[in-house]
Design a protein around this motif. Structure first.
Motif, PDB file in Angstrom:
ATOM      1  N   SER A   1      40.166  38.408  58.657  1.00 49.31           N
ATOM      2  CA  SER A   1      39.715  37.676  57.507  1.00 49.31           C
ATOM      3  C   SER A   1      39.129  38.283  56.360  1.00 49.31           C
ATOM      4  N   PHE A   2      39.226  37.672  55.402  1.00 42.08           N
ATOM      5  CA  PHE A   2      38.467  38.406  54.308  1.00 42.08           C
ATOM      6  C   PHE A   2      38.126  37.478  53.088  1.00 42.08           C
ATOM      7  N   TYR A   3      36.970  37.535  52.468  1.00 44.62           N
ATOM      8  CA  TYR A   3      36.783  36.368  51.339  1.00 44.62           C
ATOM      9  C   TYR A   3      35.885  37.238  50.600  1.00 44.62           C
ATOM     10  N   GLU A   4      36.479  37.374  49.184  1.00 45.14           N
ATOM     11  CA  GLU A   4      35.770  38.129  48.024  1.00 45.14           C
ATOM     12  C   GLU A   4      35.805  37.202  46.575  1.00 45.14           C
ATOM     13  N   VAL A   5      34.574  37.641  45.859  1.00 48.17           N
ATOM     14  CA  VAL A   5      34.514  37.036  44.635  1.00 48.17           C
ATOM     15  C   VAL A   5      34.203  38.313  43.781  1.00 48.17           C
ATOM     16  N   ILE A   6      35.120  38.410  42.748  1.00 45.32           N
ATOM     17  CA  ILE A   6      35.240  39.433  41.694  1.00 45.32           C
ATOM     18  C   ILE A   6      34.871  38.859  40.445  1.00 45.32           C
ATOM     19  N   ASN A   7      33.923  39.567  39.876  1.00 41.01           N
ATOM     20  CA  ASN A   7      33.542  39.212  38.144  1.00 41.01           C
ATOM     21  C   ASN A   7      34.695  39.846  37.344  1.00 41.01           C
ATOM     22  N   LEU A   8      35.456  39.116  36.775  1.00 42.99           N
ATOM     23  CA  LEU A   8      36.598  39.521  35.892  1.00 42.99           C
ATOM     24  C   LEU A   8      36.282  40.241  34.983  1.00 42.99           C
ATOM     25  N   ASP A   9      34.863  40.222  34.466  1.00 43.52           N
ATOM     26  CA  ASP A   9      34.439  40.907  33.210  1.00 43.52           C
ATOM     27  C   ASP A   9      34.424  42.385  33.255  1.00 43.52           C
ATOM     28  N   ILE A  10      34.386  42.789  34.612  1.00 41.90           N
ATOM     29  CA  ILE A  10      34.135  44.275  34.624  1.00 41.90           C
ATOM     30  C   ILE A  10      35.094  45.049  34.244  1.00 41.90           C
ATOM     31  N   ASP A  11      36.412  44.689  34.358  1.00 40.43           N
ATOM     32  CA  ASP A  11      37.310  45.608  33.953  1.00 40.43           C
ATOM     33  C   ASP A  11      38.553  44.640  33.231  1.00 40.43           C
ATOM     34  N   GLU A  12      39.086  45.001  31.997  1.00 37.70           N
ATOM     35  CA  GLU A  12      40.112  44.151  31.346  1.00 37.70           C
ATOM     36  C   GLU A  12      41.469  44.052  32.132  1.00 37.70           C
ATOM     37  N   LYS A  13      41.648  45.220  32.811  1.00 34.21           N
ATOM     38  CA  LYS A  13      42.847  45.463  33.645  1.00 34.21           C
ATOM     39  C   LYS A  13      42.882  44.287  34.869  1.00 34.21           C
ATOM     40  N   LEU A  14      41.853  44.028  35.095  1.00 36.08           N
ATOM     41  CA  LEU A  14      41.730  43.228  36.257  1.00 36.08           C
ATOM     42  C   LEU A  14      42.522  41.687  35.613  1.00 36.08           C
ATOM     43  N   LYS A  15      42.051  41.371  34.635  1.00 34.75           N
ATOM     44  CA  LYS A  15      42.694  39.896  34.170  1.00 34.75           C
ATOM     45  C   LYS A  15      44.200  40.020  33.629  1.00 34.75           C
ATOM     46  N   GLU A  16      44.528  41.414  33.320  1.00 31.35           N
ATOM     47  CA  GLU A  16      45.892  41.471  32.867  1.00 31.35           C
ATOM     48  C   GLU A  16      46.658  41.570  34.473  1.00 31.35           C
ATOM     49  N   ASP A  17      46.293  42.123  35.565  1.00 31.64           N
ATOM     50  CA  ASP A  17      46.742  42.465  36.813  1.00 31.64           C
ATOM     51  C   ASP A  17      46.949  40.953  37.271  1.00 31.64           C
ATOM     52  N   TYR A  18      46.133  39.969  37.268  1.00 28.66           N
ATOM     53  CA  TYR A  18      46.162  38.688  37.885  1.00 28.66           C
ATOM     54  C   TYR A  18      46.470  37.780  37.045  1.00 28.66           C
ATOM     55  N   ASN A  19      47.189  37.955  35.575  1.00 28.71           N
ATOM     56  CA  ASN A  19      47.410  36.828  34.792  1.00 28.71           C
ATOM     57  C   ASN A  19      46.278  36.151  34.271  1.00 28.71           C
ATOM     58  N   ALA A  20      45.232  36.534  34.486  1.00 32.64           N
ATOM     59  CA  ALA A  20      43.956  35.670  33.995  1.00 32.64           C
ATOM     60  C   ALA A  20      44.015  35.400  32.549  1.00 32.64           C
ATOM     61  N   SER A  21      43.576  34.086  31.897  1.00 33.54           N
ATOM     62  CA  SER A  21      43.348  34.050  30.656  1.00 33.54           C
ATOM     63  C   SER A  21      41.998  34.360  30.248  1.00 33.54           C
ATOM     64  N   GLU A  22      41.522  34.246  29.099  1.00 33.69           N
ATOM     65  CA  GLU A  22      40.321  34.563  28.325  1.00 33.69           C
ATOM     66  C   GLU A  22      39.364  33.711  28.817  1.00 33.69           C
ATOM     67  N   LEU A  23      39.653  32.582  29.102  1.00 28.11           N
ATOM     68  CA  LEU A  23      38.624  31.646  29.790  1.00 28.11           C
ATOM     69  C   LEU A  23      38.083  32.122  31.322  1.00 28.11           C
ATOM     70  N   ASP A  24      39.140  32.743  31.929  1.00 26.82           N
ATOM     71  CA  ASP A  24      38.788  33.063  33.375  1.00 26.82           C
ATOM     72  C   ASP A  24      37.705  33.813  33.642  1.00 26.82           C
ATOM     73  N   LYS A  25      36.619  33.528  34.470  1.00 29.93           N
ATOM     74  CA  LYS A  25      35.646  34.245  34.632  1.00 29.93           C
ATOM     75  C   LYS A  25      35.522  35.004  36.008  1.00 29.93           C
ATOM     76  N   TRP A  26      35.965  34.170  36.947  1.00 30.11           N
ATOM     77  CA  TRP A  26      35.946  34.576  38.475  1.00 30.11           C
ATOM     78  C   TRP A  26      37.273  34.792  39.243  1.00 30.11           C
ATOM     79  N   LEU A  27      37.413  35.480  39.876  1.00 27.65           N
ATOM     80  CA  LEU A  27      38.517  35.651  40.892  1.00 27.65           C
ATOM     81  C   LEU A  27      38.151  35.625  42.414  1.00 27.65           C
ATOM     82  N   LEU A  28      38.759  34.641  43.041  1.00 34.87           N
ATOM     83  CA  LEU A  28      38.486  34.487  44.652  1.00 34.87           C
ATOM     84  C   LEU A  28      39.801  35.142  45.273  1.00 34.87           C
ATOM     85  N   ILE A  29      39.475  35.955  46.040  1.00 34.46           N
ATOM     86  CA  ILE A  29      40.681  36.551  47.101  1.00 34.46           C
ATOM     87  C   ILE A  29      40.274  36.085  48.546  1.00 34.46           C
TER      88      ILE A  29
END
Length: 560
Positions: free
Chosen positions: A92-120
């Motif tokens: 099992s795995f639980y991860e919270v990522i700050n999307l602001d650290i890398d622009e490519k993250l938002k692109e890879d996860y189809n995040a919008s400009e308003l999205d701040k956090w990614l939970l996996i």
């Protein structure tokens, strides 16, 4: 004079060249120490964070969503952290990522400009799937998808190192993150033997920014590398510089002090420093551009030489002019001054001269000769007396500087010096020495219930008792507050423990003059080991033992 000027200028150039090399060597050492301190400060902050996380983290994966708000708060405050995650033994795995650290993250996860956090989230019972959830700045869920999963946290270096670290916080070597095209470090800790590991990710790029603010990038290139010569990161204009250096230079110890070498036809001043990291062998290397670094020194020297040349020319003209007017009278004055030197005060003659100043000076010689002898004798007596007084004052000041005012024991300044001396002997000759940290139990209650005067009396009597019961070779001092420190040179842990037990007994059975109750002490004992490179390590170990003594009920001796 011109010959002397030439010789002096040549000597000045030679001396300045050597001095400049010494100055640069010292500056590079200071720079490496500052960089080392930055690394340690950063590591200490990260270790503190992971320790806090290990305490507040929910160990049961069923409660892992309770960690979400905590993780986002920490990531918001610590801008250099890219993610916080927990890996579990069953995959099992639980991860919270700050999307602001890398622009490519938002692109890879189809995040919008308003999205701040990614939970996996990965459930070990359904290991082939993972949930990917996006949140905005206010922690409102904006989207959620389920994807195929091939990620196994138990195979990652941070998990394996944490599990094998005996419940200690660890720091991984740099490695490539799985979700972004960037390298970083991970600080991790197992959750109290649960085979579950909490971690924070730290981007190498953020680490580099710490150094850039402390480095003159115009003149100096810097590389951080491991013992196997692999680069962790670099602040440089030439990425091949380190490889070119290692092609012709194999021994790192040759560059502990700055050396001037030629790399691909260009001169550099090179210095290497090992970082004080107990888990990983890491080194900093500085390449200082020789011409740019040395230029200010030579520029300053040439300005001095030019000034000297101008002054010499002016002096030659003045000498030629004044020699015709005052050389002869001045020569006579010199002869008369020799009589004063020889104490022939009765034979001094007046020098006649057309120059008013020379005549005044001659008359002054006559007047001075009448009283100079008595004055000289009086002055010598005063100087002798003042010298004696000054020596006494210096002795008093030195004693005050290393003495605790209340107890009369050595203070922290003296103890630090004694610890450093013993540490140096240990590093050079492998001598074993031990330290004993003593803390008066419930001392605050003495102050609160009986007043600070009684508390001070207890401190002074404890100091006297300890001083009477240590060995002549031991050094006792007040470490701070109600803590005392004993440094035992060339003493093994067992002997130090015996002394600690003795001190514990004599304090326990002593009847204090102004305090009616018994006083007890908790004692921590530690000895230096071959891996200890600083006396701070031994003090920390003794503190750990002291903490255990308090935790186990006080009035006892614990050995690290």
């Amino acid at each position: 004079m011109l010959l002397l000027l030439v010789v002096f200028c040549a000597q000045l150039l030679y001396t300045d060249h050597n001095q400049s090399k010494k100055d640069i060597n010292e500056k590079l050492k200071n720079l490496s120490n500052r960089m080392d301190e930055l690394v340690r400060n950063s590591d200490n902050l990260n270790y503190s964070t992971i320790e806090i996380l290990s305490i507040i983290n929910q160990k049961d994966k069923a409660d892992q969503d309770k960690n979400f708000e905590i993780y986002t708060q920490i990531l918001s405050r610590q801008k250099n952290f890219s993610a916080i995650h927990t890996g579990y033994e069953d995959g099992s795995f639980y991860e919270v990522i700050n999307l602001d650290i890398d622009e490519k993250l938002k692109e890879d996860y189809n995040a919008s400009e308003l999205d701040k956090w990614l939970l996996i989230k990965i459930d070990g019972q359904n290991i082939d799937k993972k949930e990917v959830i996006l949140y905005d700045e206010n922690l409102n869920e904006t989207s959620k998808i389920v994807e195929e999963n091939s990620y196994d946290p138990t195979k990652r270096p941070w998990y394996e190192m944490a599990i094998s670290s005996e419940n200690k916080s660890i720091k991984t070597p740099p490695y490539k993150f799985s979700h972004i095209n960037s390298y970083g470090l991970t600080f991790s800790k197992e959750l109290n033997g649960s085979k579950n590991v909490v971690s924070v990710d730290f981007l190498i790029e953020d680490f580099k920014n710490i150094f850039k603010n402390n480095l003159n990038q115009e003149n100096i290139d810097m590389f951080l590398f491991k013992e196997d010569r692999s680069t962790i990161f670099a602040i440089t204009k030439d990425n091949n510089l380190l490889l070119d250096f290692f092609e012709e230079n194999k021994e790192l110890k040759e560059f502990e002090n700055a050396n001037v070498i030629d790399i691909k036809g260009k001169k550099y001043i090179v210095q290497i420093a090992k970082l004080h990291n107990p888990n990983i062998d890491e080194y900093i290397i500085f390449f200082a551009d020789y011409k740019k670094i040395i230029a200010p020194y030579f520029s300053q020297t040439f300005q001095i030489i030019l000034s000297l040349v101008i002054i010499c020319l002016i002096m030659i003209l003045l000498i030629v002019y004044f020699s015709k007017i005052i050389v002869a009278p001045i020569f006579k004055l010199v002869q008369e001054s020799k009589k004063i030197k020889d104490r022939k005060y009765g034979n001094i003659l007046k020098v006649d001269s057309s120059i008013l100043e020379v005549s005044i000076l001659s008359n002054s010689f006559l007047d001075m000769s009448k009283s100079i002898y008595e004055y000289q004798q009086s002055l010598e007596e005063k100087v002798e007396q003042r010298t004696k007084e000054l020596n006494l004052k210096n002795e008093e000041l030195f004693k005050i500087s290393i003495t605790d005012k209340l107890t009369g024991l050595y203070n922290r300044v003296k103890l630090d010096k004694v610890l450093q001396e013993n540490m140096s002997l240990s590093l050079r000759y492998e001598n074993i020495f031990s330290v004993i940290i003593i803390d008066i139990d419930f001392f605050k209650k003495i102050n609160d219930n009986f007043g600070h005067q009684v508390g001070d009396d207890v401190l002074k009597e404890v100091a006297t008792i300890l001083n009477k019961n240590i060995r002549d070779v031991d050094t006792l001092g007040r470490w701070g507050g109600e803590e005392f420190l004993v440094v035992c040179p060339e003493t093994l842990k067992e002997s130090a423990k015996e002394l600690a037990l003795k001190l514990n007994r004599v304090i326990k059975f002593h009847k204090f003059s102004t305090y009616t109750n018994n006083v007890t002490i908790s004692v921590g004992v530690a000895s230096c080991g071959l891996k200890d490179s600083s006396y701070d390590d031994i003090i920390s170990n003794a503190d750990t033992a002291l903490y255990r003594a308090k935790k186990e009920g006080r009035d006892r001796v614990e050995v690290f």
